[in-house]
Design a protein around this motif. Structure first.
Motif, PDB file in Angstrom:
ATOM      1  N   ARG A 245       0.835  -1.217   0.000  1.00  0.00           N
ATOM      2  CA  ARG A 245       0.000   0.000   0.000  1.00  0.00           C
ATOM      3  C   ARG A 245       0.862   1.257   0.000  1.00  0.00           C
ATOM      4  O   ARG A 245       0.654   2.173  -0.793  1.00  0.00           O
TER       5      ARG A 245
ATOM      6  N   VAL B 146      -6.088  -3.019  -0.118  1.00  0.00           N
ATOM      7  CA  VAL B 146      -5.112  -2.608  -1.136  1.00  0.00           C
ATOM      8  C   VAL B 146      -5.836  -1.914  -2.291  1.00  0.00           C
ATOM      9  O   VAL B 146      -5.375  -0.900  -2.827  1.00  0.00           O
TER      10      VAL B 146
ATOM     11  N   VAL C 283      -6.281   1.784  -1.932  1.00  0.00           N
ATOM     12  CA  VAL C 283      -5.093   2.581  -2.246  1.00  0.00           C
ATOM     13  C   VAL C 283      -4.862   2.615  -3.754  1.00  0.00           C
ATOM     14  O   VAL C 283      -4.504   3.650  -4.317  1.00  0.00           O
TER      15      VAL C 283
END
Ligand SMILES: Cc1ncc(COP(=O)(O)O)c(C=O)c1O
Length: 362
Positions: free
Chosen positions: A272, A344, A347
């Protein structure tokens, strides 16, 4: 992710794992056939004592906490530890070292001055707390009762990338905003503590991991509720502990375990944060607040240099479902808090949004 949920980049309280929330939801009126909610249980009941013991045990396993350490579940807020630490530890030599690398370490140092002599071992305010001091920059007092630092500076977005070497002086560390995000060798510390409301649980729980021999030396006027020894002897049950938060911590820890434990969390964290820093570094518009080498894997602070453009970014991001990106007033700009429970995918999508915004406004 369910349709109504947003990507919440809040610095805390912040996102919790969806599976933990859903599990809590499914058990909210009737915990596993007990006919009652965890919120309604006596903290001394067998059923709650089991939740408590299992949660302690899971945390011990995940963080590899040695036997000579006690895991305490307290209610002081992380800020309560700013007082509790000097009240209990200062008596050894009457002085302590503090590394002031941000807002919370600064408050902790001021609080400690009420109880003893505080040596500022480092102060990064000369560059607006944009960096972490190197080991050879630390002005250490070998007679300090303890060395205090904050592992991750939530507001400024900097994070210690090494464990300070302090000889025989016990390390005391505020890990409120990065606990469980990377492996920690607990045996190097005297005390590790964290407010739960970022990587662990709802607000209301403070986890303290203390080497037991450090307790029992409190200053004579230490309030009963601020005495580690009392809490160790009563296994955090001197009074009613934050039962619901402890239960929620257990559910979060189940999720951490399913993701491969703390090592699994670290992989996700690296993924991330590297994606996000790359997107910012490759943009024309955005600059990070933290210097390279000191950047946080949890709180990414950045700005355009124009308050107007920052406000536009925050407004457009909010409309696109990326919420709570406005930076803390001490730093300005933006802050994306990407704690353990941030998917994830959240992001990835934020990076796409940043690239698009850069193209349209750069
Ligand atoms: C690193 C750090 N320490 C301490 C605190 C204070 O926590 P609390 O509000 O639980 O007292 C915070 C809050 O954000 C924090 O980020």
């Amino acid at each position: 992710m369910s349709d109504q949920r947003v990507y919440n980049f809040s610095a805390g309280p912040s996102m919790l794992p969806l599976s933990a929330l859903e599990r809590a939801g499914s058990e909210i009126t009737n915990y596993r056939g007990s006919g009652m909610s965890v919120m309604e249980m006596s903290h001394r009941s067998k059923i709650f004592m089991q939740i408590f013991a299992e949660t302690q045990e899971k945390l011990r396993r995940l963080m590899n906490v040695p036997d000579e350490y006690q895991i305490l579940f307290l209610q002081t807020g992380a800020s309560g530890q700013f007082s509790m630490i000097p009240l209990n530890l200062m008596s050894r030599t009457g002085k302590a070292d503090y590394a002031v690398t941000g807002n919370f370490a600064s408050i902790a140092a001021k609080e400690a001055k009420k109880y003893g002599a505080v040596n500022i071992a480092a102060d990064t305010s000369d560059r607006d707390h944009s960096y972490i001091p190197a080991q050879d920059q630390l002005k250490l007092d070998p007679e300090a009762s303890y060395f205090y630092y904050c592992a991750n500076n939530t507001i400024y977005g900097t994070e210690w990338q090494y464990v300070p070497e302090t000889g025989n002086v016990p390390l005391v560390c505020d890990m409120s905003s990065d606990i469980l995000s990377r492996p920690v060798d607990v045996s190097k510390y005297g005390i590790v503590y964290a407010g739960a409301q970022k990587n662990m649980s709802p607000a209301g729980l403070t986890v303290v991991i203390i080497r037991k021999d450090l307790a029992g030396h409190e200053l004579p006027y230490t309030p009963l509720m601020m005495n580690y020894q009392t809490m160790i002897e009563k296994d955090s049950m001197y009074n009613t502990p934050p039962c619901w938060c402890i239960y929620m911590l257990g559910l979060t820890l189940d999720w951490v375990e399913e993701q491969g434990g703390v090592a699994g969390m670290e992989k996700l964290r690296d993924l991330r944060s590297s994606m996000l820093y790359d997107a910012l570094d490759n943009s024309k518009l955005f600059k990070c607040h933290a210097e390279k080498g000191s950047r946080s894997g949890m709180n990414v602070t950045f700005r355009t240099g124009s308050e107007e453009l920052d406000a536009k970014f925050v407004a457009e991001a909010t409309a696109a479902g990326f919420v709570n990106l406005k930076g803390h007033r001490k730093v300005g700009g933006m802050r994306a808090s990407i704690y353990n429970a941030m998917p994830v995918e959240g992001v990835e999508k934020l990076c796409d949004f940043i690239k698009e915004f850069d193209k349209n406004n750069g």
